[in-house]
Every structure is written in C-alpha cells, then in structure tokens.
Design an enzyme around this catalytic site. Sequence first.
Site, PDB file in Angstrom:
ATOM      1  CE1 TYR A  52      -3.351   2.917   0.449  1.00 55.23           C
ATOM      2  CE2 TYR A  52      -1.783   3.562   2.435  1.00 55.23           C
ATOM      3  CZ  TYR A  52      -3.055   3.754   1.495  1.00 55.23           C
ATOM      4  OH  TYR A  52      -3.690   4.998   1.795  1.00 55.23           O
ATOM      5  CG  HIS A  82      -4.287  14.043  -0.875  1.00 54.29           C
ATOM      6  ND1 HIS A  82      -4.705  13.542  -1.959  1.00 54.29           N
ATOM      7  CD2 HIS A  82      -4.486  13.119   0.104  1.00 54.29           C
ATOM      8  CE1 HIS A  82      -4.887  12.416  -1.806  1.00 54.29           C
ATOM      9  NE2 HIS A  82      -4.977  12.051  -0.634  1.00 54.29           N
ATOM     10  CG  ASN A 194      -0.564   8.580   5.725  1.00 55.30           C
ATOM     11  OD1 ASN A 194      -0.796   7.241   5.945  1.00 55.30           O
ATOM     12  ND2 ASN A 194      -2.013   9.091   5.769  1.00 55.30           N
ATOM     13  CE1 TYR A 277     -17.854  29.269  47.387  1.00 61.11           C
ATOM     14  CE2 TYR A 277     -18.945  28.210  45.606  1.00 61.11           C
ATOM     15  CZ  TYR A 277     -18.998  28.406  46.913  1.00 61.11           C
ATOM     16  OH  TYR A 277     -19.692  27.513  47.656  1.00 61.11           O
ATOM     17  NE  ARG A 280     -14.496  31.149  49.975  1.00 62.69           N
ATOM     18  CZ  ARG A 280     -15.590  30.529  50.255  1.00 62.69           C
ATOM     19  NH1 ARG A 280     -15.701  29.373  50.923  1.00 62.69           N
ATOM     20  NH2 ARG A 280     -16.530  31.309  50.089  1.00 62.69           N
ATOM     21  CG  PHE A 326      -3.151   7.444   9.778  1.00 64.45           C
ATOM     22  CD1 PHE A 326      -4.607   7.570   9.869  1.00 64.45           C
ATOM     23  CD2 PHE A 326      -2.881   6.597   9.045  1.00 64.45           C
ATOM     24  CE1 PHE A 326      -5.489   6.530   9.432  1.00 64.45           C
ATOM     25  CE2 PHE A 326      -3.614   5.466   8.553  1.00 64.45           C
ATOM     26  CZ  PHE A 326      -5.019   5.185   8.809  1.00 64.45           C
ATOM     27  CD  GLU A 411      -9.009   7.286   4.174  1.00 65.71           C
ATOM     28  OE1 GLU A 411      -9.446   8.451   4.313  1.00 65.71           O
ATOM     29  OE2 GLU A 411      -8.203   6.815   3.583  1.00 65.71           O
TER      30      GLU A 411
END
Length: 496
Positions: A52, A82, A194, A277, A280, A326, A411
């Site tokens: 791959y 991409h 990746n 608060y 404190r 990834f 995916e």
Amino acid sequence: MIELMGHSLTIDQLKRICIDMEEVIISEKSMHDVQNSRLAVEAIVSNKKTVYGINTGFGKFSDVIINEEDVEDLQLNLIRSHACGVGDFFPEVVSRAMMVLRLNALLKGYSGVRSDVVELLKELINRQVHPVIPQQGSLGASGDLAPLAHLALVLIGEGSVFDDGQPVDAKQVLDAKAVEPITLKAKEGLALINGTQAMTAMGVINYIEAEQLAYDSEWIAALTTEGLEGIIDAFHPVVHQARGFKQQEQVAERMNDWLEGSQLITRQGEKRVQDAYSIRCIPQVHGATWQTLDYVKEKLEIEANAATDNPLIFDDGNLVISGGNFHGQPIAFAMDFLKIAIAELANISERRVERLVNPQLNDLPPFLSPKPGLQSGAMIMQYTAASLVSENKTLAHPASVDSIPSSANQEDHVSMGTTAARHAGSIVQNSRKVLSIECICALQAVGYKGSEKSAPKLQELWEKLRDVVPSITNDRVFSKDIKAVEEVLTPFSKHA
C-alpha cells in the site's frame, strides 16, 4: 543548534526552534535509519511486491495496482490532489512547527523516504522557508492530509511560502535562496502527508501560549485580590495539602509569593469572614487547569516523537504494516481538554472583573469610574469579557465527539483533532483578552486602594504596567488598552 533524533524532541526544544528560530541538525544514527528504510522501499519496488502506498492507489483506491513507471506520477498526483485546504492560513510559527515535527517523524526510520527529503526539510527549516498552509480541510485521520499536502508542495517547488509575513510563490523564494526542489519517489509523498503534524504543531503552540497565560493569570488574580482586599488565609498551605493535588498546592504557593508583604490583603474576620469563590478558589480552579496542562504536554511530547504515517516499514523491509497511527484521537482529546481548561481561566477571570466593577460587591467607585455617571469607566469592558467567555463556551464544545466517513467509507471514523486544535487556539486568544481586561481593572482598583501598599513584587508590576496602560482619569477608547496589555501577555508575536 538542536539535534533531531526522532525520539527525544521536547516542548522546550520546539519553543527554541519555532519561536527563537534555533537551527536543527540531524543525528548520524537517525540518518542511517532513514537510509536503511529507503533501501527497503527500493527493494519492494524492484521486486514488484504489492505494498500500500508504494505501488497502489490510496484510500478506497488501495486495491488499484500502479505500474513501476508510474510510481513517481502517483506521488506527485497525491500531493497536488490533496492540497485542497481552505480558509485562513495557519500562523507562520505553526507552519514552522509542522515542518520540524514532520522531519522528526521521518527520522525514526519507519517511513522509507530518501535522505534527500529529510535534508531538504532541514534546510528549509534552517533557512526559515515556511509553507503557507490553509487551516481548514483536515479530518484528523488518515493524517492531516490537506494541510501536510500544502507543506509538501514546497518541497517540489510548488505552492506558497511566507515572505515577510505575506504569501509568495514558493519557487520564486527557492530560486532566490538557491534551494533545489526534489522529485518525489516511491512512498515519499504519502510519507510526507500521512501524519498528525498539523494538529500537533497547532497543539504545541497552543500549549506554549496557554502555559504562559496560566502563569500570568496568577499575578493578575493576585492584583485583583489586593484591589478587593481579599482574605489571604484561603491560600494557606495546609488547606491545599489537605486535598492533595500538587498543582493546587503550587498555585497557592505562587499566590502567597506574589502577595508576600502586601498591606492590602486581609485576614479572616477583618472585613468579612470569607471571599467569593472567584477569589477564594483560585488555587483549586487554576490548579485544575494546570493538571490539564500537564496532561496535554505529556500527550504532545509523545506525539511529537511518534511515527504516524502509513504503512510503516520494520525489520529492513521484511515487515511492512498498514496500521492507523495517523489517527489523531489522542491529540483530539488533549486539545478538547485544553479548550475546557483555558476557557475556565477566562470564566473565573470574568467573575473577578465583575467583582471589581460592581459597586454592590465592593467598596470601590462604581465601575472604577473617576466620575460615576458622567463617565462609564470599566462598565463595558466587563461586557466584552462576558462576550468572550460566552464565545469560548461555544468553541469548547468537543470536536472529538464528531466523526464523518470519507473515502467511500474506507475511512469511516475520524478524530477532528485539527478542528479541536484550531478552536483551542481561538480560546487561548479570547482568554488572553479577558485576562487583559481583568488586569486593567485590577490595576485601577489597586490604584484606588494605594499602590504603595501593594506587595513588592506586585507593586513593581503595577508601575511597569502603568507605562502601558495609564490610570483611568477619563473615559477613552479602552480597546486600545486591552490590546496593549494583551501584547504584554503574549509570549511571542511572530505568529500574530
């Protein structure tokens, strides 16, 4: 000069590289590991083994076999296709951090890139050639594909880089600096994109800023405590030792240190029995934020030294595994946690602002105004603080609980970690503005009470800050004052 080895990079070193612009070198052993990993990839290609990302398509196209003569085109097409990020650009300091983190990951020797790739990344870092990278477009799994593709474009002489803060054509800058781009070989494009380096880079810069903001919140809170003549007993060490959280104890210790010698603080029963608060519980609330910061730092430093691409090459190429390192879930959680923790610093700060300006809650002039009624004083600064903390509540919604399938359901679960990191950055910026408002109001309150009675360390700060923000004697455009204090509180400004 910082030596990168792939396994020992720290937040402090990243700060020196990315903010102080310290140069990097590559360890000999790491370069040896890179070269051995590359030999394994070349053997896979020459033996025509199907692996791959080396000689197959990507994502849903993983079953498509690529001819040997098309392997270089495969990598080039991957980067170009991409590189589809959109929106505002990542700050330049984040871009630099992304390059350093990507280089460090490749130096682990599991990615199969040539030494040419890591040497070029090193040269670009040392010559301060920083890619222009759009912020939007990553799902935070399969790696930060879109942002890292824009980074990778620069290595092949395409895309844009920053020049004096502005985007310019990368080839133009590379030519001017006599830097030769490369042609990507088998697996190299995939190895560059990746990974989780966009979310981690943004996370590192967020952490550096958040850490400084957490420290600043303490002396600002100490000034507010003086302005309201707060009760010091609540910070007594035994109270915090009784609970056992070390970060809470440390905040109380630092508060006592800031307030040492103050004539403005009070004891139980002198003016009131106990404070609200927001005064404190400073050690408890701020301490919990520090617990979160410690958690976030640990996760970021692990990820900064992680192999997060796919596939990974082990045992001189005898073992090549397609896994899921990834996937950005650990950083997504860390960034969502950071969002909540820093939003709470702003929340409690805004409540202290209210106590400083509300005449029903103190004995100061209403809204700290020099002429109440005629002049509004700090009234609307509290509105601004309230607006910012409300916006933070929206941004603090966890991004990591969302997921959306991609690549034809190959995916099918993603982290949204980069979204979490981006939103965390926005919360840090908003929270700094809120604390700047508290600082202005606290300075004014201490001025009314008598700055000469302030603790020595706080008096020194009061005098320095009065050069930045003069006392409020008349209404003026307070946005300028907020901006001025914000710049004082910003640990670095190159990213702005």
